[in-house]
Structures are given as C-alpha cells and as structure tokens.
Design a protein around this motif. Structure first.
Motif, mmCIF file in Angstrom:
data_model
loop_
_atom_site.group_PDB
_atom_site.id
_atom_site.type_symbol
_atom_site.label_atom_id
_atom_site.label_comp_id
_atom_site.label_asym_id
_atom_site.label_seq_id
_atom_site.Cartn_x
_atom_site.Cartn_y
_atom_site.Cartn_z
ATOM 1 N N HIS A 15 0.943 -1.079 0.141
ATOM 2 C CA HIS A 15 0.009 -0.004 0.144
ATOM 3 C C HIS A 15 1.022 1.312 -0.034
ATOM 4 N N LEU A 16 1.972 1.326 0.763
ATOM 5 C CA LEU A 16 2.924 2.346 0.872
ATOM 6 C C LEU A 16 3.593 2.581 -0.449
ATOM 7 N N CYS A 17 4.039 1.636 -1.053
ATOM 8 C CA CYS A 17 4.658 1.790 -2.468
ATOM 9 C C CYS A 17 3.751 2.371 -3.556
ATOM 10 N N PRO A 162 2.292 1.135 15.171
ATOM 11 C CA PRO A 162 0.785 1.011 14.862
ATOM 12 C C PRO A 162 0.252 -0.352 15.829
ATOM 13 N N GLY A 163 -0.989 -0.022 15.886
ATOM 14 C CA GLY A 163 -1.675 -1.223 16.686
ATOM 15 C C GLY A 163 -2.000 -2.372 15.386
ATOM 16 N N ALA A 164 -3.447 -2.818 15.730
ATOM 17 C CA ALA A 164 -3.986 -3.795 14.495
ATOM 18 C C ALA A 164 -4.167 -2.971 13.357
ATOM 19 N N VAL A 165 -3.620 -3.693 12.088
ATOM 20 C CA VAL A 165 -3.908 -2.696 10.914
ATOM 21 C C VAL A 165 -4.840 -3.486 9.913
ATOM 22 N N TYR A 166 -5.905 -2.706 9.532
ATOM 23 C CA TYR A 166 -7.056 -3.519 8.689
ATOM 24 C C TYR A 166 -6.922 -2.700 7.281
ATOM 25 N N GLY A 167 -7.573 -3.385 6.374
ATOM 26 C CA GLY A 167 -7.757 -2.764 5.048
ATOM 27 C C GLY A 167 -7.842 -3.996 4.129
ATOM 28 N N PRO A 168 -8.123 -3.471 2.610
ATOM 29 C CA PRO A 168 -7.986 -4.545 1.692
ATOM 30 C C PRO A 168 -6.536 -5.075 1.397
ATOM 31 N N GLY A 169 -6.775 -6.458 1.345
ATOM 32 C CA GLY A 169 -5.403 -7.378 1.153
ATOM 33 C C GLY A 169 -4.866 -7.836 2.252
ATOM 34 N N ASP A 170 -5.585 -7.732 3.608
ATOM 35 C CA ASP A 170 -5.406 -8.117 4.718
ATOM 36 C C ASP A 170 -5.711 -9.602 4.913
ATOM 37 N N ALA A 172 -5.840 -11.377 7.543
ATOM 38 C CA ALA A 172 -6.286 -11.918 8.772
ATOM 39 C C ALA A 172 -7.656 -11.358 8.975
ATOM 40 N N LEU A 173 -7.945 -10.100 8.516
ATOM 41 C CA LEU A 173 -9.161 -9.556 8.533
ATOM 42 C C LEU A 173 -10.087 -10.071 7.810
ATOM 43 N N LEU A 174 -9.489 -10.640 6.452
ATOM 44 C CA LEU A 174 -10.501 -11.500 5.525
ATOM 45 C C LEU A 174 -11.266 -12.838 6.319
ATOM 46 N N THR A 175 -10.314 -13.398 7.102
ATOM 47 C CA THR A 175 -10.776 -14.454 7.833
ATOM 48 C C THR A 175 -11.844 -13.838 8.804
ATOM 49 N N VAL A 176 -11.830 -13.020 9.489
ATOM 50 C CA VAL A 176 -12.758 -12.217 10.512
ATOM 51 C C VAL A 176 -14.056 -12.138 9.911
ATOM 52 N N PHE A 177 -14.103 -11.446 8.702
ATOM 53 C CA PHE A 177 -14.981 -11.082 7.846
ATOM 54 C C PHE A 177 -15.910 -12.562 7.570
ATOM 55 N N LYS A 178 -15.120 -13.196 7.141
ATOM 56 C CA LYS A 178 -15.769 -14.527 6.784
ATOM 57 C C LYS A 178 -16.604 -15.277 7.893
ATOM 58 N N GLN A 193 -12.628 -7.133 26.123
ATOM 59 C CA GLN A 193 -11.170 -6.683 25.673
ATOM 60 C C GLN A 193 -11.326 -5.466 24.674
ATOM 61 N N HIS A 194 -10.324 -4.489 24.690
ATOM 62 C CA HIS A 194 -10.206 -3.477 23.796
ATOM 63 C C HIS A 194 -8.941 -3.514 23.196
ATOM 64 N N PHE A 195 -8.959 -2.888 21.805
ATOM 65 C CA PHE A 195 -7.897 -3.179 20.995
ATOM 66 C C PHE A 195 -7.618 -1.742 20.368
ATOM 67 N N SER A 196 -6.523 -1.355 19.836
ATOM 68 C CA SER A 196 -6.297 -0.214 19.120
ATOM 69 C C SER A 196 -5.968 -0.505 17.542
ATOM 70 N N TYR A 197 -6.765 0.122 16.779
ATOM 71 C CA TYR A 197 -6.823 -0.192 15.302
ATOM 72 C C TYR A 197 -6.284 1.122 14.650
ATOM 73 N N ILE A 198 -6.033 0.565 13.181
ATOM 74 C CA ILE A 198 -5.839 1.861 12.229
ATOM 75 C C ILE A 198 -6.116 1.391 10.907
ATOM 76 N N TYR A 199 -6.831 2.055 10.099
ATOM 77 C CA TYR A 199 -6.885 1.597 8.878
ATOM 78 C C TYR A 199 -5.766 1.791 7.796
ATOM 79 N N ILE A 200 -5.331 0.991 6.940
ATOM 80 C CA ILE A 200 -4.262 0.951 6.399
ATOM 81 C C ILE A 200 -3.941 2.333 5.440
ATOM 82 N N ASP A 201 -5.021 2.950 5.126
ATOM 83 C CA ASP A 201 -4.905 4.282 4.247
ATOM 84 C C ASP A 201 -4.438 5.258 5.195
#
Length: 249
Positions: A15-17, A162-170, A172-178, A193-201
């Motif tokens: 995503h960064l590139c 960063p904490g948990a990073v989510y977005g297209p192409g992840d 791990a997140l795809l498994t959760v959505f399934k 429990q609470h977690f800190s997240y950030i969207y990839i963009d």
C-alpha cells in the motif's frame, strides 16, 4: 523524494509503495519473492532483490535515498531468538549498511509496534510518555530495536507504533469477515477486551507525513486511532455493515 522500503510486498509495504508512486515519489523496494513484486507499481519503482540478509554484504552499494522506511519483520515466531534475529539483528545490519554508503538518509522510519509499549490498564490509555512495558517476545524485540536505533543511528529516526492494521489485502481481517458473514464471532472470556486499530490508508498517510519530517530529533509515535475499540463493538460494526446478526461465542 526517493524512498527505500523494506517489506515492500507485505500488506503495509505494498500500500505504501503504491501511494508513494501515485504522489510522484520514487521507490527502491527490497523484494524477497519476485512473484509478489508483480503487484507493485511498474513505474518509478526499482527492485532490490533479496531478503534482509542482503544488508550484511559489505560491498552492497545502494542508490541515494532521501528516506528509509523499514517495514520488514516477523510478527509470529517460535522463540525469542527468532524474533531477535529478524526484528533486532536485521535492524543492526541495515544501519551498518547505511553507514557504509557515501550518503545519509534525511530520516529513518522504523515500523515498531504498540506491543512495544505493553497493554494499558483499565481506565487509562498509555501515551508515548509512559514507561515501555512489553509483555511478550514480539514487543520486547521491537523495543530493543528502537533503543538500538536511538543510540546508534547516525541520522534522525522515527519509530512509529501501529496497533492492529486493517484494510483491503489483509488476510487476517478477511478470515474475521468470513466468520461474521456466517453469523459467528469469538471473544476471550471475561472482561470485554479493547484493541487499538488503524485503517491501512490512514497508516500510510501517517508514514508519508513522518517521512517528510526534516528535523534533527529522534521521535516515536503511537499510530492508532485515539480511542480503542472493544471486541464486542468490532463484531457489531461488521454485523451492521453486512446487515446480519453475529452470535458471539
């Protein structure tokens, strides 16, 4: 600017590139698997073939880069030794390699982790000013790498956590959505429990902004949303997005 990116074919790196090239920058991308490089931009990107051991070569000469973004690392390993080899020793190799060049980056960005700070206590959110207290091997290795950089890098360093990073192409997140799509969610028994997240963009935005820092000071930032998200809230948000009910086990 020209940016050396390690871990360029990973979730964050790819995503960064793409964003760097879209914004008119040039990229030197460290690529271990040529097959994965097929998803990187075709223009304004140069491939540096190899893994992190490439930086152990005393004869390696790198093109002049304005900024280095070190993303490559291991999140899951079998032992503290393995974490240290990739997340600490490889950082030393990269810094020593950069010292051998006839140029210096204006800033070195290091992908650390929120785990390097350790968990917050109930009712209190940690800040960058609090004591770093990692509780597991991954966080300890990243913290040691941060400390090495602050003591030995001959150029300004920014550690971003960063904490948990989510977005297209992840994957791990795809498994959760399934799981949510099938109507099921899981959470650890006991307190919510609470977690800190950030969207990839948003994380990429932060990295590019940090890369533009031309100050001389070392810096460290938590790169997460201001407020954490509870596990229950996470499943609820996904359920609402997919317009279905999710039963928590």
């Amino acid at each position: 600017m020209k940016v050396l990116v390690t871990g360029a074919t990973g979730f964050i790196g790819s995503h960064l590139c793409h964003r760097l090239v879209q914004e008119g920058h040039e990229v030197l991308a460290l690529v271990r698997n040529p097959k994965k490089a097929e998803g990187l931009p075709r223009k304004n990107l140069e491939i540096l073939q190899g893994d992190l051991s490439r930086f152990q070569d005393p004869g390696l000469r790198l093109p002049v880069c304005d900024v280095v973004v070190h993303l490559a690392g291991v999140v899951s390993a079998q032992s503290q030794t393995e974490y240290a080899a990739v997340n600490q020793s490889a950082v030393v190799d990269l810094i020593e390699c950069l010292k051998r060049q006839d140029w210096r980056p204006k800033r070195f960005l290091f992908a650390s982790t929120l785990a390097a700070a350790g968990p917050s206590t109930a009712g209190y959110l940690k800040t960058e000013r609090d004591k770093m207290e990692p509780i597991e091997a991954y966080g300890r290795a990243k913290l040691e790498a941060e400390r090495y950089l602050l003591e030995h890098a001959p150029f300004p360093v920014t550690a971003f956590r960063p904490g948990a990073v989510y977005g297209p192409g992840d994957p791990a997140l795809l498994t959760v959505f399934k799981m949510a799509a099938r109507g099921w969610g899981i959470r650890v028994a006991g307190n919510n429990q609470h977690f800190s997240y950030i969207y990839i963009d948003d994380l990429v935005d932060a990295i590019i902004q940090l890369a533009g820092d031309r100050g001389s000071l070392h810096r460290a930032y938590f790169t997460v949303y201001p407020q954490p998200t509870s596990v229950t809230e996470m499943w609820t948000l996904m359920a609402d997005e997919m317009d279905r009910k999710v039963r928590l086990a």
